[in-house]
Design a protein around this motif. Structure first.
Motif, PDB file in Angstrom:
ATOM      1  N   MET A   1       0.854  -1.196   0.000  1.00 37.12           N
ATOM      2  CA  MET A   1       0.000   0.000   0.000  1.00 37.12           C
ATOM      3  C   MET A   1       0.887   1.242   0.000  1.00 37.12           C
ATOM      4  SD  MET A   1      -2.898   1.148   2.758  1.00 37.12           S
ATOM      5  CE  MET A   1      -3.659  -0.468   2.780  1.00 37.12           C
ATOM      6  N   LEU A   2       0.813   2.007  -1.061  1.00 37.54           N
ATOM      7  CA  LEU A   2       1.627   3.204  -1.203  1.00 37.54           C
ATOM      8  C   LEU A   2       0.943   4.408  -0.574  1.00 37.54           C
ATOM      9  CD1 LEU A   2       2.667   2.776  -4.940  1.00 37.54           C
ATOM     10  CD2 LEU A   2       4.132   2.392  -2.956  1.00 37.54           C
ATOM     11  N   PHE A   3       1.741   5.318  -0.018  1.00 37.69           N
ATOM     12  CA  PHE A   3       1.186   6.555   0.519  1.00 37.69           C
ATOM     13  C   PHE A   3       0.470   7.367  -0.557  1.00 37.69           C
ATOM     14  CE2 PHE A   3       4.306   7.162   4.318  1.00 37.69           C
ATOM     15  CZ  PHE A   3       3.557   6.265   5.057  1.00 37.69           C
ATOM     16  N   ASN A   4       0.930   7.231  -1.805  1.00 36.22           N
ATOM     17  CA  ASN A   4       0.376   8.017  -2.900  1.00 36.22           C
ATOM     18  C   ASN A   4      -0.638   7.209  -3.715  1.00 36.22           C
ATOM     19  OD1 ASN A   4       2.667   6.458  -3.576  1.00 36.22           O
ATOM     20  ND2 ASN A   4       2.910   7.522  -5.518  1.00 36.22           N
ATOM     21  N   SER A   5      -1.368   6.314  -3.026  1.00 36.69           N
ATOM     22  CA  SER A   5      -2.337   5.463  -3.706  1.00 36.69           C
ATOM     23  C   SER A   5      -3.747   5.722  -3.175  1.00 36.69           C
ATOM     24  CB  SER A   5      -1.986   3.984  -3.516  1.00 36.69           C
ATOM     25  OG  SER A   5      -2.121   3.614  -2.152  1.00 36.69           O
ATOM     26  N   LEU A   6      -4.728   5.324  -3.972  1.00 35.91           N
ATOM     27  CA  LEU A   6      -6.124   5.457  -3.564  1.00 35.91           C
ATOM     28  C   LEU A   6      -6.420   4.582  -2.348  1.00 35.91           C
ATOM     29  CD1 LEU A   6      -8.989   6.544  -4.078  1.00 35.91           C
ATOM     30  CD2 LEU A   6      -9.340   4.636  -5.675  1.00 35.91           C
ATOM     31  N   SER A   7      -5.803   3.403  -2.293  1.00 32.66           N
ATOM     32  CA  SER A   7      -6.045   2.497  -1.164  1.00 32.66           C
ATOM     33  C   SER A   7      -5.625   3.135   0.152  1.00 32.66           C
ATOM     34  CB  SER A   7      -5.316   1.175  -1.376  1.00 32.66           C
ATOM     35  OG  SER A   7      -3.926   1.377  -1.570  1.00 32.66           O
TER      36      SER A   7
END
Length: 480
Positions: A1-7
């Motif tokens: 899970m990336l900080f710059n992701s929708l999730s």
């Protein structure tokens, strides 16, 4: 899970609401929720690596208690080295085995011997270098009797795996974070708003500046044989800005996120590209790692107490180890060696503590001397980053050879550059310069303005992220 992701944009508000409302301020349940959220966050990468994270946590938790309870130095040393040995053993297998195997084979081939050693086809567990160093600092501090062991396993596990810092730091100390984990936390609106501002600035740095410049830098570095020296200079500059915005952007998001939960993480960047010498640069770049090596390697080796020779030797050791920590490639070791060479004049002349204040503090512009000092430091750093970015030493030396050829003075090759991104990069540096006395660049921006004007600025930054960001690229330091 990336900080710059929708999730993550969905994950964070859910955890925040549960943390402050569902737990009803109960510290134990807050910590359990944060720990469960951290394991979920990490498991989204690859649930199998959670077993390694939990094992590392259990190892340091129990060896820490044994170190404290042992009544002889010999037994304390046994438990300390058991923890260090197993932790570094896992790190060595996952991160360095293939490097050592390949280097050993190449060395034998140079001597005329034929060898074939199998390499391991395994993924590097994300964040292993960071959470390993969390645990090592904990057991070493226990051995040095700086702290007492944490008996609450939930609290200790949260210290190791708190999700904002889990995969790329900052590298925390038990002396700093554990007391916050054990202390009742009350929601602070002003601190939460400030945390959101820091997250916003981190996302801007990562998604607008770093991710866009990454496309230009990757194009130039991956096809460097066909470009002029002037184009390669641009590539080096783009990567220099990219890696700063990428990693400091991550750190801003991590620190801002932690503040939403009432936690204060160690500062990791302090505007390093405005440094006037290499010593100042390393006090401002990846601060948590630099201070970790100073406290747990440089000082135990004798620091600067044994005379000039020991000071020089220990400086080279920590820079070479720092380079190797970043990755299993000779390019990182050369990068560390270069930085050690850079800092030698200030070590020998004892000027490494000259620039402790903020450059041009309280002024709009630096002096001519400060400007050229920053320019020289930035140029040296940019040159070293070429080794950091190159795939191998041959590519690095080829890149440098072309860079310093007569083609450096020709027009750059036709490579697509977005004028908007270049303008935004220039504006970014202006904002960073005028915000250099703060914890992060926009911390004090618009603080005295009326609310509609402040919100206009925030909306403008959000719109810029929406228009020019959204590439969903991973962070550079995840590979370390």
């Amino acid at each position: 899970m990336l900080f710059n992701s929708l999730s993550f944009a969905l994950f964070l508000p859910v955890v925040f609401i549960l943390y402050w409302f569902a737990t009803k301020g109960n510290l134990r349940w807050q910590n359990i929720l944060l720990l469960a959220s951290s394991y979920f966050f990490y498991g989204c990468w690859d649930w199998r690596f959670m077993l390694l994270l939990i094992f590392s946590t259990l190892l340091d938790y129990f060896t820490g208690i044994k170190i404290y309870e042992s009544n002889t130095r010999r037994r304390r040393l046994f438990w300390l080295w058991l923890s260090i040995g197993i932790n570094l053993g896992f790190l060595g297998v996952f991160k360095y085995y293939n490097f050592f195997a390949a280097s050993f084979v190449e060395g034998l081939n140079l001597l005329g011997f034929q060898a074939n050693i199998s390499t391991l086809k395994i993924l590097l567990p994300v964040g292993i270098s960071f959470y390993t160093f969390h645990g090592l600092s904990y057991v070493i501090d226990l051995y040095k009797k700086r702290i007492t062991p944490e008996r609450n396993f939930i609290d200790y596990s949260l210290f190791v795996s708190f999700f904002p810092l889990l995969v790329a730091g900052p590298i925390e100390r038990a002396t700093h974070l554990l007391p916050q984990i054990k202390k009742k936390r009350v929601f602070d609106y002003a601190d939460a708003v400030d945390g959101l501002k820091q997250i916003l600035w981190g996302l801007f740095k990562k998604m607008v500046i770093a991710d866009n410049l990454a496309q230009y830098a990757n194009t130039i570095f991956n096809q460097s044989e066909g470009y002029a020296g002037s184009t390669l200079l641009l590539g080096a500059l783009f990567f220099t800005i990219q890696i700063y915005c990428d990693f400091s952007g991550y750190s801003d998001i991590a620190l801002g996120t932690a503040r939403l939960f009432g936690m204060d993480l160690l500062r990791n960047f302090a505007f390093p590209y405005f440094s006037r010498d290499i010593a100042e640069f390393w006090r401002r770049w990846h601060i948590s790692l630099s201070s970790w090596f100073k406290d747990y390697l440089y000082i135990p080796l004798g620091g600067s107490k044994g005379g000039m020779w020991m000071k020089i030797r220990n400086t080279f050791i920590i820079f070479l180890v720092s380079g190797f920590w970043h990755g299993a490639n000779w390019t990182f070791i050369v990068w560390g060696f270069l930085n050690a060479l850079y800092i030698m004049p200030s070590i020998i002349l004892n000027t490494n503590r000259n620039n402790l204040d903020i450059v041009a503090k309280g002024k709009y512009f630096p002096t001519i001397r400060e400007f050229f000092a920053m320019l020289i430091t930035f140029s040296l750093t940019t040159f070293a980053w070429i080794f950091f970015r190159a795939d191998n030493l041959n590519r690095a030396f080829s890149y440098i050879s072309t860079l310093f050829s007569p083609s450096l003075f020709t027009s750059p090759n036709q490579v697509y550059f977005s004028e908007e991104i270049l303008v935004l990069t220039g504006l970014f540096f202006i904002v960073e310069w005028f915000g250099r006395e703060q914890q992060y660049a926009i911390a004090a921006m618009c603080s005295t303005w009326k609310r509609p004007f402040r919100w206009a600025v925030y909306i403008l930054i959000i719109m810029t992220i929406c228009l020019y960001g959204g590439h969903d690229q991973t962070f550079i330091y995840f590979q370390f």
